[in-house]
Write a protein that holds these residues in place. Structure first.
Motif, PDB file in Angstrom:
ATOM      1  N   TRP A  57       0.871  -1.166   0.170  1.00 47.81           N
ATOM      2  CA  TRP A  57      -0.045  -0.052   0.046  1.00 47.81           C
ATOM      3  C   TRP A  57       0.938   1.337   0.041  1.00 47.81           C
ATOM      4  O   TRP A  57       2.056   1.145   0.315  1.00 47.81           O
ATOM      5  N   ARG A  58       0.242   2.232  -0.362  1.00 51.54           N
ATOM      6  CA  ARG A  58       0.606   3.632  -0.169  1.00 51.54           C
ATOM      7  C   ARG A  58      -0.178   4.381   0.341  1.00 51.54           C
ATOM      8  O   ARG A  58      -1.241   4.963  -0.388  1.00 51.54           O
ATOM      9  N   VAL A  59      -0.441   4.447   1.568  1.00 53.40           N
ATOM     10  CA  VAL A  59      -1.470   5.032   2.255  1.00 53.40           C
ATOM     11  C   VAL A  59      -1.026   5.657   3.450  1.00 53.40           C
ATOM     12  O   VAL A  59       0.129   5.516   4.088  1.00 53.40           O
ATOM     13  N   TYR A  60      -1.523   7.199   3.816  1.00 51.23           N
ATOM     14  CA  TYR A  60      -1.143   7.777   4.668  1.00 51.23           C
ATOM     15  C   TYR A  60      -1.817   7.671   6.005  1.00 51.23           C
ATOM     16  O   TYR A  60      -3.065   7.359   6.035  1.00 51.23           O
ATOM     17  N   ASP A  61      -1.362   7.868   7.158  1.00 52.37           N
ATOM     18  CA  ASP A  61      -2.000   7.906   8.320  1.00 52.37           C
ATOM     19  C   ASP A  61      -3.150   8.876   8.648  1.00 52.37           C
ATOM     20  O   ASP A  61      -2.829   9.887   8.604  1.00 52.37           O
ATOM     21  N   GLY A  62      -4.178   8.091   8.552  1.00 53.29           N
ATOM     22  CA  GLY A  62      -5.426   9.139   8.540  1.00 53.29           C
ATOM     23  C   GLY A  62      -5.667   9.231  10.132  1.00 53.29           C
ATOM     24  O   GLY A  62      -6.415  10.226  10.511  1.00 53.29           O
ATOM     25  N   SER A  63      -5.111   8.772  11.243  1.00 52.63           N
ATOM     26  CA  SER A  63      -5.239   9.307  12.588  1.00 52.63           C
ATOM     27  C   SER A  63      -4.360  10.326  13.088  1.00 52.63           C
ATOM     28  O   SER A  63      -4.883  10.762  14.157  1.00 52.63           O
ATOM     29  N   GLN A  64      -3.750  10.997  12.231  1.00 58.71           N
ATOM     30  CA  GLN A  64      -2.890  12.068  12.657  1.00 58.71           C
ATOM     31  C   GLN A  64      -3.920  13.338  12.531  1.00 58.71           C
ATOM     32  O   GLN A  64      -4.604  13.580  11.749  1.00 58.71           O
ATOM     33  N   VAL A  65      -3.911  13.878  13.709  1.00 55.73           N
ATOM     34  CA  VAL A  65      -4.963  15.086  14.140  1.00 55.73           C
ATOM     35  C   VAL A  65      -3.952  16.237  14.385  1.00 55.73           C
ATOM     36  O   VAL A  65      -3.253  16.018  15.326  1.00 55.73           O
ATOM     37  N   VAL A  66      -4.101  17.383  13.614  1.00 52.37           N
ATOM     38  CA  VAL A  66      -3.636  18.543  13.916  1.00 52.37           C
ATOM     39  C   VAL A  66      -4.514  19.562  14.775  1.00 52.37           C
ATOM     40  O   VAL A  66      -5.659  19.614  14.263  1.00 52.37           O
ATOM     41  N   SER A  67      -4.118  20.070  15.788  1.00 52.58           N
ATOM     42  CA  SER A  67      -4.952  20.732  16.599  1.00 52.58           C
ATOM     43  C   SER A  67      -4.926  22.217  16.273  1.00 52.58           C
ATOM     44  O   SER A  67      -3.542  22.699  15.848  1.00 52.58           O
ATOM     45  N   LEU A  68      -5.706  22.814  15.938  1.00 49.15           N
ATOM     46  CA  LEU A  68      -5.788  24.325  15.416  1.00 49.15           C
ATOM     47  C   LEU A  68      -6.514  25.329  16.500  1.00 49.15           C
ATOM     48  O   LEU A  68      -7.334  24.964  17.148  1.00 49.15           O
ATOM     49  N   GLU A  69      -5.863  26.624  16.458  1.00 44.26           N
ATOM     50  CA  GLU A  69      -6.437  27.344  17.269  1.00 44.26           C
ATOM     51  C   GLU A  69      -7.204  28.314  16.061  1.00 44.26           C
ATOM     52  O   GLU A  69      -6.364  28.852  15.331  1.00 44.26           O
ATOM     53  N   ILE A  70      -8.482  28.382  16.185  1.00 42.51           N
ATOM     54  CA  ILE A  70      -9.143  28.986  15.115  1.00 42.51           C
ATOM     55  C   ILE A  70     -10.084  30.385  15.926  1.00 42.51           C
ATOM     56  O   ILE A  70     -10.758  29.723  17.050  1.00 42.51           O
ATOM     57  N   ALA A  71      -9.921  31.547  15.466  1.00 40.72           N
ATOM     58  CA  ALA A  71     -10.988  32.415  15.832  1.00 40.72           C
ATOM     59  C   ALA A  71     -12.234  32.279  15.636  1.00 40.72           C
ATOM     60  O   ALA A  71     -12.789  31.763  14.658  1.00 40.72           O
ATOM     61  N   GLU A  72     -13.130  32.572  16.419  1.00 36.17           N
ATOM     62  CA  GLU A  72     -14.476  32.542  16.371  1.00 36.17           C
ATOM     63  C   GLU A  72     -15.070  33.223  15.093  1.00 36.17           C
ATOM     64  O   GLU A  72     -16.122  32.660  14.614  1.00 36.17           O
TER      65      GLU A  72
END
Length: 134
Positions: A69-84
């Motif tokens: 396979w050539r599959v990327y890790d879908g479990s990686q979560v990037v936390s973002l600080e997002i303004a309201e």
């Protein structure tokens, strides 16, 4: 050359990335024992008591069937600080275009669990065609 024609199936996902693909053994040519997940406890409605355990049993089947396979890790979560008051379109356009995602390594049930749902569903479709060839 002797043997079955089409012993493998290639699944490509150009909508997920130009190089995303899964090579699997053709489920139509495999013995039932390879495609049958281990037993998990069921309730009175024949549904798994523990859905996570049922998923893991199916991931074990996937790991037996997938060859490469050539599959990327879908479990990686990037936390973002997002303004309201963030603009969703502008935010979308600024995210994820230059991020290096890690590829999944060895084909194991644990790594299968990290595949994106889109890929899991497509592998399941290939296997389900054997159980219900309509």
């Amino acid at each position: 050359m002797s043997g079955y024609t089409n012993p493998y199936v290639i699944l490509q996902f150009p909508d997920l990335g130009g190089d995303v693909s899964v090579l699997m053994r053709n489920p139509q040519l495999l013995p039932q024992s390879v495609l049958t997940p281990r037993d998990v406890p069921l309730d009175e409605h024949n549904q798994p008591i523990n859905q996570q355990e049922a998923n893991e049993a199916m991931y074990e089947v996937f790991a037996r069937v997938i060859v490469a396979w050539r599959v990327y890790d879908g479990s990686q979560v990037v936390s973002l600080e997002i303004a309201e008051d963030a603009d969703p379109v502008a935010l979308f356009e600024s995210l994820g275009h230059d991020v290096d995602q890690p590829r999944l390594g060895a084909i194991t049930p644990e790594n299968v669990a990290k595949m994106p749902v889109r890929i899991i569903k497509r592998v399941m479709e290939e296997i389900a065609q054997v159980a219900d060839p309509q």
